[in-house]
Design a protein around this motif. Structure first.
Motif, mmCIF file in Angstrom:
data_model
loop_
_atom_site.group_PDB
_atom_site.id
_atom_site.type_symbol
_atom_site.label_atom_id
_atom_site.label_comp_id
_atom_site.label_asym_id
_atom_site.label_seq_id
_atom_site.Cartn_x
_atom_site.Cartn_y
_atom_site.Cartn_z
ATOM 1 N N ALA A 1 8.189 -4.873 10.798
ATOM 2 C CA ALA A 1 9.453 -5.868 11.200
ATOM 3 C C ALA A 1 9.005 -7.062 11.907
ATOM 4 C CB ALA A 1 10.510 -5.123 11.424
ATOM 5 N N GLN A 2 8.168 -6.424 13.276
ATOM 6 C CA GLN A 2 7.585 -7.342 14.205
ATOM 7 C C GLN A 2 6.686 -8.527 13.497
ATOM 8 O OE1 GLN A 2 5.959 -4.765 17.045
ATOM 9 N NE2 GLN A 2 7.913 -4.176 17.840
ATOM 10 N N GLN A 3 5.891 -7.994 12.709
ATOM 11 C CA GLN A 3 4.883 -9.000 12.303
ATOM 12 C C GLN A 3 5.472 -9.863 11.161
ATOM 13 O OE1 GLN A 3 2.000 -6.494 10.347
ATOM 14 N NE2 GLN A 3 1.047 -6.001 12.317
ATOM 15 N N ASP A 4 6.693 -9.610 10.551
ATOM 16 C CA ASP A 4 7.279 -10.527 9.661
ATOM 17 C C ASP A 4 8.010 -11.657 10.394
ATOM 18 O OD1 ASP A 4 8.542 -8.137 7.001
ATOM 19 O OD2 ASP A 4 6.642 -9.192 7.297
ATOM 20 N N ARG A 5 8.672 -11.085 11.586
ATOM 21 C CA ARG A 5 9.023 -12.138 12.279
ATOM 22 C C ARG A 5 8.271 -13.068 12.859
ATOM 23 N NH1 ARG A 5 11.415 -8.136 16.303
ATOM 24 N NH2 ARG A 5 12.047 -6.795 14.718
ATOM 25 N N ALA A 6 7.030 -12.362 13.437
ATOM 26 C CA ALA A 6 5.930 -13.488 14.149
ATOM 27 C C ALA A 6 5.400 -14.317 12.978
ATOM 28 C CB ALA A 6 4.714 -12.518 14.633
ATOM 29 N N LEU B 1 -6.188 -7.031 10.335
ATOM 30 C CA LEU B 1 -6.572 -6.225 11.062
ATOM 31 C C LEU B 1 -5.940 -4.889 11.701
ATOM 32 C CD1 LEU B 1 -9.697 -4.833 12.219
ATOM 33 C CD2 LEU B 1 -9.428 -6.567 14.203
ATOM 34 N N ASN B 2 -4.817 -5.561 12.117
ATOM 35 C CA ASN B 2 -3.925 -4.800 13.069
ATOM 36 C C ASN B 2 -3.172 -3.772 11.815
ATOM 37 O OD1 ASN B 2 -4.446 -5.819 15.561
ATOM 38 N ND2 ASN B 2 -2.400 -7.363 15.386
ATOM 39 N N LEU B 3 -3.075 -4.361 10.708
ATOM 40 C CA LEU B 3 -2.498 -3.423 9.694
ATOM 41 C C LEU B 3 -3.293 -2.142 9.482
ATOM 42 C CD1 LEU B 3 -0.639 -5.674 7.445
ATOM 43 C CD2 LEU B 3 0.473 -4.258 8.892
ATOM 44 N N SER B 4 -4.586 -2.442 9.280
ATOM 45 C CA SER B 4 -5.578 -1.512 8.641
ATOM 46 C C SER B 4 -5.855 -0.507 10.081
ATOM 47 C CB SER B 4 -6.854 -2.094 8.375
ATOM 48 O OG SER B 4 -7.332 -2.793 9.323
ATOM 49 N N LEU B 5 -5.815 -0.972 11.389
ATOM 50 C CA LEU B 5 -6.191 0.151 12.462
ATOM 51 C C LEU B 5 -4.807 0.733 12.705
ATOM 52 C CD1 LEU B 5 -7.939 -2.277 14.748
ATOM 53 C CD2 LEU B 5 -8.978 -0.567 13.255
ATOM 54 N N GLU B 6 -3.628 0.394 12.445
ATOM 55 C CA GLU B 6 -2.608 0.822 12.722
ATOM 56 C C GLU B 6 -1.633 1.550 11.643
ATOM 57 O OE1 GLU B 6 -0.587 -0.926 15.880
ATOM 58 O OE2 GLU B 6 -2.364 -1.370 16.873
ATOM 59 N N LYS B 7 -1.964 2.134 10.673
ATOM 60 C CA LYS B 7 -1.244 2.607 9.604
ATOM 61 C C LYS B 7 -0.058 3.486 10.093
ATOM 62 C CE LYS B 7 -4.612 2.206 5.994
ATOM 63 N NZ LYS B 7 -5.185 2.916 4.897
ATOM 64 N N SER B 8 -0.066 4.371 11.102
ATOM 65 C CA SER B 8 0.777 5.093 11.324
ATOM 66 C C SER B 8 2.057 4.437 11.954
ATOM 67 C CB SER B 8 0.505 6.152 12.636
ATOM 68 O OG SER B 8 -0.049 5.407 13.932
ATOM 69 N N ARG B 9 1.752 3.319 12.482
ATOM 70 C CA ARG B 9 2.883 2.356 13.008
ATOM 71 C C ARG B 9 3.510 1.217 12.322
ATOM 72 N NH1 ARG B 9 2.255 1.131 19.264
ATOM 73 N NH2 ARG B 9 0.186 0.362 18.541
ATOM 74 N N VAL B 10 2.953 1.413 10.775
ATOM 75 C CA VAL B 10 3.392 0.310 9.907
ATOM 76 C C VAL B 10 4.917 -0.292 9.723
ATOM 77 C CG1 VAL B 10 2.992 -0.250 7.232
ATOM 78 C CG2 VAL B 10 1.350 0.942 8.348
ATOM 79 N N LYS B 11 5.535 0.713 9.695
ATOM 80 C CA LYS B 11 7.102 0.630 9.413
ATOM 81 C C LYS B 11 7.430 -0.142 10.886
ATOM 82 C CE LYS B 11 8.226 4.038 6.235
ATOM 83 N NZ LYS B 11 9.243 5.196 5.776
#
Length: 180
Positions: free
Chosen positions: A126-131, A112-122
């Protein structure tokens, strides 16, 4: 009572060695009394075969009762261990389900977070990978801890079962040794 030597021959032997007939008979009579007294003392401490058989049957019946009690105790303890093991399995399944639900929630939130915030994907990637890595490590740690706990409980159950079996064997060997 039977005497296992010839009293008349003893009297004759004593007479041949210089004793009078009366002295020989008194000596033999004294020997017979002494032997009878000794035999009475020996017989007083002896048990008849019938008494021995009755005592043996009583002991065997007591052993039978103890054996039945041991079998009942062993079965009840084994049932208790089995039910405790089943409880642990159910708890583990519930924890596993909760962990899977949490994983599903985390993944859904991440999508959900990825689909809502495409502009800050990059940046978020990295943060999501760590999480996710930390979450996976935590999950792996929790699963490993649960597996360790399950193995510990299994070993405890095996120890208790082995202890019960060795206790029964020890008691049985004790009774066996008493009979030998």
């Amino acid at each position: 009572r039977r005497l296992y030597f010839d009293t008349h021959a003893m009297v004759c032997l004593l007479e041949e060695n210089g004793f009078t007939t009366q002295q020989s008979e008194v000596i033999v009579s004294s020997l017979v009394k002494i032997m009878n007294t000794n035999l009475d003392m020996i017989y007083k401490d002896m048990v008849t075969k019938v008494q021995q058989e009755i005592a043996f049957q009583q002991v065997m019946s007591h052993i039978g009762v103890v054996k039945k009690d041991m079998i009942i105790l062993e079965k009840s303890e084994f049932s208790a261990l089995r039910s405790e093991n089943e409880k642990i399995k159910l708890e583990l399944q519930q924890i596993k389900k909760q962990v899977m639900d949490e994983i599903a929630k985390v993944r859904a939130d991440n999508k959900l977070n990825l689909s809502l915030e495409k502009s800050r994907v990059k940046e978020l990637h990295a943060q999501q990978d760590r999480a996710l890595t930390q979450t996976d490590r935590k999950i792996d740690t929790e699963v490993a801890d649960l597996k360790t706990m399950l193995e510990s409980h299994k070993l405890d159950n095996i120890k208790y079962l082995a202890g019960s079996v060795f206790t029964c064997l020890t008691v049985a060997l004790g009774f066996y040794r008493l009979w030998i």
